[in-house]
Design a protein around this motif. Structure first.
Motif, mmCIF file in Angstrom:
data_model
loop_
_atom_site.group_PDB
_atom_site.id
_atom_site.type_symbol
_atom_site.label_atom_id
_atom_site.label_comp_id
_atom_site.label_asym_id
_atom_site.label_seq_id
_atom_site.Cartn_x
_atom_site.Cartn_y
_atom_site.Cartn_z
ATOM 1 N N UNK A 247 -27.310 -21.358 -22.324
ATOM 2 C CA UNK A 247 -28.347 -21.998 -22.750
ATOM 3 C C UNK A 247 -29.554 -20.617 -23.470
ATOM 4 N N UNK A 248 -29.398 -20.941 -24.895
ATOM 5 C CA UNK A 248 -29.804 -20.039 -25.947
ATOM 6 C C UNK A 248 -30.119 -21.033 -26.667
ATOM 7 N N UNK B 67 -27.788 -25.674 -25.832
ATOM 8 C CA UNK B 67 -26.227 -24.733 -25.082
ATOM 9 C C UNK B 67 -25.283 -24.868 -26.004
ATOM 10 N N UNK B 68 -24.016 -23.785 -25.289
ATOM 11 C CA UNK B 68 -23.140 -22.677 -26.107
ATOM 12 C C UNK B 68 -22.679 -22.634 -25.408
ATOM 13 N N UNK B 69 -20.867 -22.905 -24.739
ATOM 14 C CA UNK B 69 -21.011 -23.828 -26.494
ATOM 15 C C UNK B 69 -21.887 -25.497 -25.999
ATOM 16 N N UNK C 286 -25.834 -19.846 -17.640
ATOM 17 C CA UNK C 286 -26.700 -18.592 -18.281
ATOM 18 C C UNK C 286 -27.532 -19.365 -18.821
ATOM 19 N N UNK C 287 -28.881 -18.623 -18.146
ATOM 20 C CA UNK C 287 -30.245 -19.029 -19.195
ATOM 21 C C UNK C 287 -30.585 -18.242 -19.629
ATOM 22 N N UNK D 2 -30.616 -27.922 -15.250
ATOM 23 C CA UNK D 2 -29.045 -28.656 -15.608
ATOM 24 C C UNK D 2 -28.808 -29.574 -14.229
ATOM 25 N N UNK D 3 -28.324 -30.523 -15.539
ATOM 26 C CA UNK D 3 -28.034 -31.863 -14.758
ATOM 27 C C UNK D 3 -27.060 -32.069 -15.542
#
Length: 243
Positions: A108-109, A113-115, A129-130, A138-139
């Motif tokens: 999470x950037x 979301x990536x990817x 990751x955050x 996140x759900x």
């Protein structure tokens, strides 16, 4: 090698060389010495819509103040569609599904979301990751067999989730509603995502007749029957229409 068109994606590599047992999922790993290859493309039929813009409505100091471009429908200059899932549903045996040497990651950037889309083997642990200095939640969307709903504050940089069921899981963030991602949990190695040009390639397919399926979260699905000969390259083209 022979090649023929039947009238799109590069197989995302599953890093590592550890064969993953798939007992209970009806798939048998065997040696494939005379396998063929399926290559092709998935294109948008007609004139594609302009990229969808999404307003940032929360935490602009972290997420950015400018509108974001939705990753759901990305169409290239050649009308190729990115991140279409291509698979051989019902295949019962073939090359071994390999487990990643390192856990796959969903980051999470900048409140994205990536990817956006990725393929992971069944029985794999995903690291979420955050990378943002802000709270995310996140759900999974309703309908998934793998379910989670986890708050991830800025000081909790990593959480892990085990995916034990083959399925396509839609992920979203309760805090930032525009955030979404797709995780394809595969029980065999004959699953791929189209690249930015809408192209794909599936290798080491045992000779035989198959149903080749393409699926996009916004445009739906199509199937084509394909026959793969020993060491043969089969070319397939799909056109998906907007709804």
């Amino acid at each position: 090698m022979r090649s023929r068109w039947l009238t799109g994606m590069r197989v995302l590599p599953l890093l590592g060389i550890i064969a993953l047992p798939l007992q209970g999922f009806g798939y048998e790993a065997v040696t494939v010495s005379d396998g063929g290859t399926i290559v092709g493309e998935v294109k948008y039929a007609g004139d594609p819509p302009p990229p969808e813009k999404i307003e940032v409505t929360k935490d602009p100091n972290i997420c950015g103040a400018d509108p974001k471009t939705s990753p759901v429908l990305v169409v290239g200059a050649n009308k190729g569609i990115k991140d279409v899932v291509v698979s051989l549903p019902g295949i019962t045996k073939g090359k071994a599904l390999e487990k990643p040497a390192k856990p796959p990651v969903l980051d999470q950037k900048a409140c994205e979301y990536h990817p956006y889309a990725q393929i992971i083997p069944v029985n794999t642990t995903l690291e979420i990751l955050n990378s943002d200095d802000v709270l995310h939640n996140v759900k999974t969307e309703p309908g998934s067999k793998t379910t989670f709903n986890v708050a991830q504050p800025k000081f909790k940089k990593k959480i892990t989730v085990d995916f034990k069921t083959p399925e396509t899981v839609n992920v979203e963030c309760n805090v930032h509603g525009w955030m979404n991602a797709i995780i394809v949990v595969a029980d065999n190695p004959y699953t791929a995502l189209t690249d930015a040009d809408g192209s794909f390639k599936i290798t080491d397919v045992p000779p035989g007749k198959y149903t080749l399926k393409v699926w996009h979260s916004k445009l739906g699905e199509q199937t084509k029957e394909v026959t793969v000969g020993a060491k043969e390259e089969v070319k397939v083209a799909f056109d998906l229409k907007g709804k």
